[in-house]
Design a protein around this motif. Structure first.
Motif, mmCIF file in Angstrom:
data_model
loop_
_atom_site.group_PDB
_atom_site.id
_atom_site.type_symbol
_atom_site.label_atom_id
_atom_site.label_comp_id
_atom_site.label_asym_id
_atom_site.label_seq_id
_atom_site.Cartn_x
_atom_site.Cartn_y
_atom_site.Cartn_z
ATOM 1 N N THR A 1 47.684 106.238 67.895
ATOM 2 C CA THR A 1 48.969 106.904 67.657
ATOM 3 C C THR A 1 48.849 108.255 66.961
ATOM 4 O OG1 THR A 1 49.203 105.662 65.580
ATOM 5 C CG2 THR A 1 50.252 104.740 67.570
ATOM 6 N N GLN A 2 47.661 108.554 66.439
ATOM 7 C CA GLN A 2 47.447 109.836 65.764
ATOM 8 C C GLN A 2 46.145 110.469 66.238
ATOM 9 O OE1 GLN A 2 48.190 107.894 61.677
ATOM 10 N NE2 GLN A 2 48.770 110.041 61.319
ATOM 11 N N GLU B 1 44.705 114.757 62.718
ATOM 12 C CA GLU B 1 45.708 114.363 61.724
ATOM 13 C C GLU B 1 45.112 113.417 60.696
ATOM 14 O OE1 GLU B 1 49.723 113.337 63.428
ATOM 15 O OE2 GLU B 1 48.566 113.377 65.295
#
Length: 339
Positions: free
Chosen positions: A104-105, A109
């Motif tokens: 999801t990242q 990040e």
């Protein structure tokens, strides 16, 4: 030009702005790939857009003994290493790899780059590190000699990854083309000799290549507990051995039980170039508000440069490399200069 005063913890932003403006005027300038301004700062070529954050990193950053810093030139495998590093260090927190944050990242990040403020940082300075838990996972592209003093004097561990210079150039050539204004056009192969000549002269972001590599390599020899020197090609060839070595160096070695359970293989699979490239998160969104996440993933192959560069072109770089590394003792099984 006098360096910015480093004794003040919180210099006035006006003072910094004034210093940056003077830098932009006074430093030698080049244009990388005909579109990207770079200036010669402290012996390496830097984009004026990140002068402010780079200087703040150098002068105001306070290292923790538990910090882990990933250092590299751009396009040498650092996106892959970020993923591996995050997965290794946090494997007990995120043990279910089907629900891992990497799904999801983007790894940019999860491992904070010190010169590139996040896109939501409107003042263009440094990323906010206050919410990071220990160990803080950080990244940089600046040379060893230009690192903040606190990193060098603390117990911060540095992982440096390098890549064959020719593959580094080809990957950069494709990447910066995607960043140019005319992103829909095809690569102009007639310009490759000109841009490679610029690369050989060291006039590209964070170059010269030889100086960057040599700075970290020398420190890894003199202080092997401080700097781990890794080669992209070795990681591709024998990922299990390299991942084990990386985990041991950063203080998170795999137990015998973990090895028997195949945790190392699971991490390698999760973080493989092929797996990362197909993840939805890496096919949408952008990093730092500068480039699309998908621009970080092209081929990831070893030896792709042979499809683009001629022997006469590479000979020029080989000669420069030989001169700078003569007598240093440096040797790589993945890059052997020819004369």
């Amino acid at each position: 030009m006098e360096p910015l005063e480093t004794t003040t913890k919180n210099p006035k932003m006006e003072e910094l702005e004034d210093y940056v403006q003077h830098l932009e005027i006074s430093l030698p300038k080049e244009l990388w790939m005909g579109a990207f301004p770079i200036s010669l700062y402290e012996g390496f070529w830097c984009s004026p857009k990140i002068f402010k954050s780079t200087i703040l990193f150098q002068t105001q950053f306070e290292a923790h003994d538990t910090d882990i810093l990933l250092a590299s030139l751009p396009k040498t495998g650092s996106t892959w290493l970020r993923s591996l590093l995050f997965a290794i260090v946090n494997r007990n927190i995120f043990s279910d790899f089907t629900k891992h944050p990497l799904h999801t990242q983007n790894s940019h990040e999860l491992v904070v780059h010190m010169e590139f403020p996040p896109s939501n940082n409107t003042n263009g300075t440094q990323p906010d590190l206050t919410k990071l838990s220990s160990p803080r996972l950080l990244a940089t592209h600046i040379p060893y000699l230009s690192l903040p003093k606190s990193i060098k004097t603390s117990k911060t561990r540095i992982v440096y990854v390098c890549r064959n210079p020719f593959d580094t150039f080809i990957s950069s050539w494709h990447f910066y083309h995607k960043l140019s204004l005319n992103t829909s056009s095809e690569l102009d192969h007639n310009t490759i000799e000109e841009y490679f000549g610029q690369f050989c002269e060291g006039k590209f972001p964070y170059g010269p290549y030889e100086d960057h590599l040599l700075g970290y390599w020398k420190e890894s020899i003199q202080n092997p507990n401080k700097v781990l020197f890794m080669e992209y090609e070795g990681l591709k060839q024998d990922p299990k051995a390299y991942v084990k070595k990386l985990a041991e160096f950063v203080g998170y070695p795999f137990s015998q039980l973990e090895q028997e359970k195949g945790i190392i293989d699971d991490i390698i699979k999760l973080c493989s170039f092929e797996n990362l490239k197909k993840m939805k998160v890496n096919n949408s969104g952008d990093a730092y508000g500068i480039f699309e996440n998908k621009a970080l993933f092209r081929k990831g192959e070893v030896g792709d440069w042979t499809n683009y560069l001629t022997p006469s072109m590479t000979k020029m770089f080989d000669q420069n490399f030989h001169e700078k590394f003569k007598g240093t003792g440096f040797n790589s099984k993945y890059y052997q200069p020819s004369f």
